[in-house]
Design a protein around this motif. Structure first.
Motif, PDB file in Angstrom:
ATOM      1  N   THR A   1       0.833  -1.203   0.000  1.00 52.26           N
ATOM      2  CA  THR A   1       0.000   0.000   0.000  1.00 52.26           C
ATOM      3  C   THR A   1       0.866   1.250   0.000  1.00 52.26           C
ATOM      4  O   THR A   1       1.928   1.265   0.606  1.00 52.26           O
ATOM      5  N   VAL A   2       0.386   2.284  -0.708  1.00 50.38           N
ATOM      6  CA  VAL A   2       1.021   3.598  -0.629  1.00 50.38           C
ATOM      7  C   VAL A   2       0.142   4.488   0.241  1.00 50.38           C
ATOM      8  O   VAL A   2      -1.079   4.536   0.051  1.00 50.38           O
ATOM      9  N   CYS A   3       0.750   5.181   1.181  1.00 52.76           N
ATOM     10  CA  CYS A   3       0.020   6.108   2.044  1.00 52.76           C
ATOM     11  C   CYS A   3       0.642   7.490   1.940  1.00 52.76           C
ATOM     12  O   CYS A   3       1.852   7.644   2.102  1.00 52.76           O
ATOM     13  N   ALA A   4      -0.182   8.500   1.650  1.00 50.27           N
ATOM     14  CA  ALA A   4       0.307   9.872   1.514  1.00 50.27           C
ATOM     15  C   ALA A   4      -0.195  10.732   2.663  1.00 50.27           C
ATOM     16  O   ALA A   4      -1.318  10.549   3.123  1.00 50.27           O
ATOM     17  N   PRO A   5       0.617  11.688   3.116  1.00 52.16           N
ATOM     18  CA  PRO A   5       0.087  12.710   4.008  1.00 52.16           C
ATOM     19  C   PRO A   5      -0.696  13.753   3.192  1.00 52.16           C
ATOM     20  O   PRO A   5      -0.165  14.287   2.216  1.00 52.16           O
ATOM     21  N   ALA A   6      -1.952  13.988   3.578  1.00 51.09           N
ATOM     22  CA  ALA A   6      -2.765  14.990   2.875  1.00 51.09           C
ATOM     23  C   ALA A   6      -2.306  16.395   3.302  1.00 51.09           C
ATOM     24  O   ALA A   6      -1.841  16.567   4.408  1.00 51.09           O
ATOM     25  N   LEU A   7      -2.410  17.362   2.464  1.00 48.83           N
ATOM     26  CA  LEU A   7      -2.966  17.323   1.130  1.00 48.83           C
ATOM     27  C   LEU A   7      -1.863  17.134   0.087  1.00 48.83           C
ATOM     28  O   LEU A   7      -2.107  16.536  -0.970  1.00 48.83           O
ATOM     29  N   GLY A   8      -0.673  17.622   0.418  1.00 45.97           N
ATOM     30  CA  GLY A   8       0.389  17.712  -0.578  1.00 45.97           C
ATOM     31  C   GLY A   8       0.732  16.415  -1.284  1.00 45.97           C
ATOM     32  O   GLY A   8       1.033  16.406  -2.460  1.00 45.97           O
TER      33      GLY A   8
ATOM     34  N   LEU B   1       1.553   6.981  -7.703  1.00 43.28           N
ATOM     35  CA  LEU B   1       2.570   5.959  -7.415  1.00 43.28           C
ATOM     36  C   LEU B   1       1.895   4.608  -7.152  1.00 43.28           C
ATOM     37  O   LEU B   1       2.399   3.567  -7.591  1.00 43.28           O
ATOM     38  N   ALA B   2       0.762   4.633  -6.472  1.00 43.47           N
ATOM     39  CA  ALA B   2       0.031   3.384  -6.229  1.00 43.47           C
ATOM     40  C   ALA B   2      -0.401   2.754  -7.548  1.00 43.47           C
ATOM     41  O   ALA B   2      -0.339   1.542  -7.729  1.00 43.47           O
TER      42      ALA B   2
ATOM     43  N   LYS C   1       2.751  -3.847   4.450  1.00 38.09           N
ATOM     44  CA  LYS C   1       3.973  -3.151   4.026  1.00 38.09           C
ATOM     45  C   LYS C   1       3.584  -1.857   3.295  1.00 38.09           C
ATOM     46  O   LYS C   1       2.951  -1.901   2.226  1.00 38.09           O
ATOM     47  N   ILE C   2       3.989  -0.737   3.864  1.00 42.51           N
ATOM     48  CA  ILE C   2       3.480   0.550   3.399  1.00 42.51           C
ATOM     49  C   ILE C   2       4.616   1.495   3.036  1.00 42.51           C
ATOM     50  O   ILE C   2       5.615   1.610   3.759  1.00 42.51           O
ATOM     51  N   ILE C   3       4.458   2.169   1.882  1.00 35.01           N
ATOM     52  CA  ILE C   3       5.365   3.250   1.488  1.00 35.01           C
ATOM     53  C   ILE C   3       4.664   4.573   1.779  1.00 35.01           C
ATOM     54  O   ILE C   3       3.508   4.774   1.381  1.00 35.01           O
ATOM     55  N   ILE C   4       5.364   5.461   2.472  1.00 41.07           N
ATOM     56  CA  ILE C   4       4.847   6.809   2.710  1.00 41.07           C
ATOM     57  C   ILE C   4       5.305   7.685   1.548  1.00 41.07           C
ATOM     58  O   ILE C   4       6.509   7.798   1.281  1.00 41.07           O
ATOM     59  N   CYS C   5       4.348   8.288   0.842  1.00 44.98           N
ATOM     60  CA  CYS C   5       4.680   9.027  -0.386  1.00 44.98           C
ATOM     61  C   CYS C   5       4.292  10.496  -0.298  1.00 44.98           C
ATOM     62  O   CYS C   5       3.165  10.829   0.051  1.00 44.98           O
TER      63      CYS C   5
END
Ligand code: ZN
Length: 202
Positions: free
Chosen positions: A62-69, A77-78, A108-112
């Motif tokens: 999984t890809v996880c992004a911090p909102a909003l940017g 990317l996901a 398993k997570i990527i922070i993007c």
């Protein structure tokens, strides 16, 4: 791919006289959202980032992004990695998962992010994910401002970098600009311009 040229062509890399959030002045500024303006170009960037992540042998659920940017970059990317996309949102002092998103223990997570400056938001996102039992396997961003060390980059991590050293950071390129305290700014000394404040609020 010449990443800097892609940014210039998208008017995402600005030349001028800028007042940064830190209070410092600079002659260059990254308006990161602009490089995601055209989805097909955005996909080329995240495809390149996904290739770097694959080559390093990183497995990701999984890809996880911090909102909003980070949301648009995380989503693209996901898609490039063909995995799930989620995002966390600001709360007092940190970030949290909302809107019915869940993660499994050990996922398993990527922070993007779109851009890593000191990595503060990415670190808050990682802490939120780890608190829920997720396993943060990497950080990823299109642009790295040069405070943190990316995989394959020449620079070493600066003291300002808040990302942990034991988790890799993947980014397409380093964008390291000179910054000046206002009283030392050569552009101010020239006297031809005043520093303007770009960014998400203008
Ligand atoms: Zn100045």
């Amino acid at each position: 791919m010449n990443v800097e040229q892609v940014y210039k062509d998208a008017n995402a890399l600005l030349d001028g006289h800028f007042l940064l959030a830190s209070g410092n002045h600079s002659s260059r500024y990254l308006q990161s959202a602009k490089v995601m303006e055209y989805p097909k170009k955005a996909a080329l960037l995240t495809d390149a980032l996904a290739t770097m992540i694959h080559k390093a042998g990183i497995e990701v659920d999984t890809v996880c992004a911090p909102a909003l940017g980070g949301v648009l970059t995380g989503y693209e990317l996901a898609r490039s990695l063909d995995v799930r996309s989620i995002f966390v949102e600001k709360k007092e002092g940190g970030m949290e998962l909302r809107r019915g998103f869940t993660i499994a223990k050990g996922e398993k997570i990527i922070i993007c992010e779109d851009i890593i400056t000191t990595g503060g938001s990415a670190l808050k996102a990682a802490k939120a994910i780890e608190a829920l039992g997720g396993n943060v396997v990497a950080f990823a961003s299109l642009a790295n401002r040069g405070f943190c060390k990316r995989v394959g980059g020449n620079d070493t991590a600066k003291p300002e970098c808040s990302l942990p050293e034991n988790i890799p950071l993947f980014a397409l390129d380093d964008f390291t600009f000179e910054m000046y305290a206002p009283e030392d700014c050569p552009l101010c000394k020239e006297g031809k311009s005043e520093a303007i404040k770009p960014g998400s609020k203008s």
